[in-house]
Design an enzyme around this catalytic site. Structure first.
Site, mmCIF file in Angstrom:
data_model
loop_
_atom_site.group_PDB
_atom_site.id
_atom_site.type_symbol
_atom_site.label_atom_id
_atom_site.label_comp_id
_atom_site.label_asym_id
_atom_site.label_seq_id
_atom_site.Cartn_x
_atom_site.Cartn_y
_atom_site.Cartn_z
ATOM 1 N N LYS A 133 -8.173 5.279 10.537
ATOM 2 C CA LYS A 133 -9.596 5.112 10.858
ATOM 3 C C LYS A 133 -9.767 5.112 12.378
ATOM 4 O O LYS A 133 -8.840 4.751 13.102
ATOM 5 C CB LYS A 133 -10.102 3.782 10.284
ATOM 6 C CG LYS A 133 -10.153 3.734 8.760
ATOM 7 C CD LYS A 133 -10.785 2.433 8.290
ATOM 8 C CE LYS A 133 -10.627 2.215 6.804
ATOM 9 N NZ LYS A 133 -11.105 0.888 6.369
ATOM 10 N N ARG A 170 -5.136 0.536 -7.207
ATOM 11 C CA ARG A 170 -3.942 1.220 -6.688
ATOM 12 C C ARG A 170 -3.513 2.375 -7.571
ATOM 13 O O ARG A 170 -2.839 3.297 -7.123
ATOM 14 C CB ARG A 170 -2.771 0.235 -6.557
ATOM 15 C CG ARG A 170 -3.037 -0.924 -5.586
ATOM 16 C CD ARG A 170 -1.748 -1.692 -5.334
ATOM 17 N NE ARG A 170 -1.951 -3.000 -4.724
ATOM 18 C CZ ARG A 170 -2.049 -3.234 -3.423
ATOM 19 N NH1 ARG A 170 -1.999 -2.242 -2.557
ATOM 20 N NH2 ARG A 170 -2.209 -4.469 -2.977
ATOM 21 N N GLY A 224 0.755 -1.247 0.000
ATOM 22 C CA GLY A 224 0.000 0.000 0.000
ATOM 23 C C GLY A 224 0.783 1.293 0.000
ATOM 24 O O GLY A 224 0.305 2.306 -0.493
ATOM 25 N N GLU A 270 3.147 3.844 6.597
ATOM 26 C CA GLU A 270 1.973 3.008 6.321
ATOM 27 C C GLU A 270 0.995 3.759 5.423
ATOM 28 O O GLU A 270 0.952 4.987 5.426
ATOM 29 C CB GLU A 270 1.262 2.701 7.651
ATOM 30 C CG GLU A 270 1.574 1.335 8.245
ATOM 31 C CD GLU A 270 0.876 0.194 7.506
ATOM 32 O OE1 GLU A 270 0.468 0.359 6.344
ATOM 33 O OE2 GLU A 270 0.759 -0.878 8.126
ATOM 34 N N ASP A 271 0.176 3.003 4.714
ATOM 35 C CA ASP A 271 -0.878 3.625 3.911
ATOM 36 C C ASP A 271 -2.046 3.999 4.820
ATOM 37 O O ASP A 271 -2.557 5.109 4.785
ATOM 38 C CB ASP A 271 -1.341 2.701 2.774
ATOM 39 C CG ASP A 271 -1.675 1.280 3.225
ATOM 40 O OD1 ASP A 271 -1.512 0.951 4.417
ATOM 41 O OD2 ASP A 271 -2.107 0.488 2.366
ATOM 42 N N PHE A 279 -14.425 1.624 3.846
ATOM 43 C CA PHE A 279 -13.372 1.069 3.004
ATOM 44 C C PHE A 279 -12.982 2.076 1.915
ATOM 45 O O PHE A 279 -13.839 2.643 1.243
ATOM 46 C CB PHE A 279 -13.850 -0.239 2.383
ATOM 47 C CG PHE A 279 -12.758 -0.973 1.669
ATOM 48 C CD1 PHE A 279 -11.728 -1.584 2.371
ATOM 49 C CD2 PHE A 279 -12.741 -1.037 0.286
ATOM 50 C CE1 PHE A 279 -10.702 -2.247 1.706
ATOM 51 C CE2 PHE A 279 -11.725 -1.698 -0.386
ATOM 52 C CZ PHE A 279 -10.706 -2.304 0.322
ATOM 53 N N VAL A 280 -11.674 2.273 1.754
ATOM 54 C CA VAL A 280 -11.173 3.205 0.741
ATOM 55 C C VAL A 280 -10.125 2.537 -0.140
ATOM 56 O O VAL A 280 -9.466 1.571 0.279
ATOM 57 C CB VAL A 280 -10.563 4.483 1.385
ATOM 58 C CG1 VAL A 280 -11.633 5.339 2.037
ATOM 59 C CG2 VAL A 280 -9.467 4.128 2.394
ATOM 60 N N ASP A 308 -5.760 -0.841 -2.256
ATOM 61 C CA ASP A 308 -6.446 -1.703 -3.216
ATOM 62 C C ASP A 308 -7.717 -2.347 -2.693
ATOM 63 O O ASP A 308 -7.929 -2.476 -1.483
ATOM 64 C CB ASP A 308 -5.514 -2.847 -3.613
ATOM 65 C CG ASP A 308 -5.352 -3.864 -2.479
ATOM 66 O OD1 ASP A 308 -4.915 -3.461 -1.379
ATOM 67 O OD2 ASP A 308 -5.703 -5.050 -2.668
ATOM 68 N N ASP A 341 -6.021 0.828 10.334
ATOM 69 C CA ASP A 341 -7.444 0.510 10.521
ATOM 70 C C ASP A 341 -7.632 0.002 11.949
ATOM 71 O O ASP A 341 -7.852 0.791 12.870
ATOM 72 C CB ASP A 341 -7.856 -0.501 9.448
ATOM 73 C CG ASP A 341 -9.317 -0.911 9.560
ATOM 74 O OD1 ASP A 341 -10.038 -0.344 10.388
ATOM 75 O OD2 ASP A 341 -9.735 -1.806 8.812
HETATM 76 P P1 IMP Z 1 -5.049 -3.030 10.302
HETATM 77 O O1 IMP Z 1 -4.084 -4.120 10.686
HETATM 78 O O2 IMP Z 1 -6.470 -3.423 10.557
HETATM 79 O O3 IMP Z 1 -4.711 -1.695 10.932
HETATM 80 O O4 IMP Z 1 -4.982 -2.870 8.741
HETATM 81 C C1 IMP Z 1 -3.882 -2.406 8.175
HETATM 82 C C2 IMP Z 1 -3.746 -2.771 6.706
HETATM 83 O O5 IMP Z 1 -4.957 -3.217 6.090
HETATM 84 C C3 IMP Z 1 -3.369 -1.519 5.986
HETATM 85 O O6 IMP Z 1 -1.991 -1.346 5.982
HETATM 86 C C4 IMP Z 1 -3.950 -1.728 4.617
HETATM 87 O O7 IMP Z 1 -3.020 -2.406 3.805
HETATM 88 C C5 IMP Z 1 -5.160 -2.570 4.851
HETATM 89 N N1 IMP Z 1 -6.363 -1.715 4.919
HETATM 90 C C6 IMP Z 1 -6.994 -1.261 6.032
HETATM 91 N N2 IMP Z 1 -8.061 -0.511 5.738
HETATM 92 C C7 IMP Z 1 -8.108 -0.479 4.373
HETATM 93 C C8 IMP Z 1 -9.005 0.173 3.442
HETATM 94 O O8 IMP Z 1 -9.975 0.876 3.765
HETATM 95 N N3 IMP Z 1 -8.701 -0.024 2.122
HETATM 96 C C9 IMP Z 1 -7.650 -0.766 1.693
HETATM 97 N N4 IMP Z 1 -6.803 -1.385 2.535
HETATM 98 C C10 IMP Z 1 -7.019 -1.232 3.858
HETATM 99 MG MG MG Z 2 -0.818 -1.710 4.418
#
Ligand code: IMP
Ligand code: MG
Length: 178
Positions: A134, A168, A48, A102-103, A155-156, A162, A106
């Site tokens: 988020k 992407r 990402g 990080e992108d 979701f984005v 992606d 979440d």
């Molecule tokens: P987390 O572990 O739940 O914080 O998720 C982290 C990873 O999930 C991010 O680095 C993204 O690669 C992916 N991710 C989380 N939310 C989204 C979204 O809304 N769109 C796309 N990828 C996401």
């Molecule tokens: Mg990521």
């Protein structure tokens, strides 16, 4: 174009490329000051963050190195909480000033996983930068020092993010249309 169809879902433009670039420039200016006398190692989290890291570096004028770490936790549009390392970090971060890019944060599970793995190597410091965040991320206690945009719990995609591998290349952040 402000609406796009990716596989079975429709997304609409949410954050423009100009707004992203402006925010990255602001964050880079802070990093240029904070790391002026240092030589940080930028660690981009793949897939990402590849565009974020490229554009952030465009605005950095400090001496810095770059490397990547590839992990996966998402399936479709939900976080699984189960982190897979597709390829791990090659460089030692011992004694280094690390900037983790990080992108999106979440649930914060991925960031927590990466953060504790880095900490175990005893870096001089870890600075976390994420383009998006988020609200659910607040449950985890990992500091995100620089966040581009706080967004709602939807979701984005786009600008590196992606949906099942696609989207992407969209030039901006697009949000799922219900
Ligand atoms: P987390 O572990 O739940 O914080 O998720 C982290 C990873 O999930 C991010 O680095 C993204 O690669 C992916 N991710 C989380 N939310 C989204 C979204 O809304 N769109 C796309 N990828 C996401
Ligand atoms: Mg990521």
């Amino acid at each position: 174009m402000n609406q796009v169809q990716i596989l079975d879902k429709t997304f609409e433009e949410f954050i423009s490329l100009d707004d992203i670039h402006n925010r990255l420039r602001e964050i880079a200016q802070v990093l240029n000051t904070d790391f002026a006398e240092k030589q940080p190692l930028i660690v981009g989290v793949l897939n990402g963050s590849f565009r974020i890291v490229a554009d952030l570096m465009h605005y950095l004028d400090i001496n810095c190195e770059i490397t990547f770490w590839r992990v996966k936790s998402y399936e479709g549009t939900t976080s699984t909480g189960n982190i897979q390392e597709i390829f791990s970090l090659v460089e030692s971060v011992r004694g280094r000033e690390v900037i983790l890019v990080e992108d999106i944060i979440d649930t914060g599970n991925t960031l927590a996983y990466l953060y504790y793995k880095l900490m175990a190597q005893k870096p001089a410091s870890i600075t976390v930068m994420s383009l998006l965040k988020k609200p659910a991320a607040a449950q985890k206690n990992i500091p995100a020092h620089h966040v581009g945009f706080e967004i709602s719990n939807k979701f984005v995609i786009g600008y590196g993010l992606d949906y099942q591998g696609f989207g992407r290349n969209l030039n901006g952040i697009y949000i799922l249309k219900e």
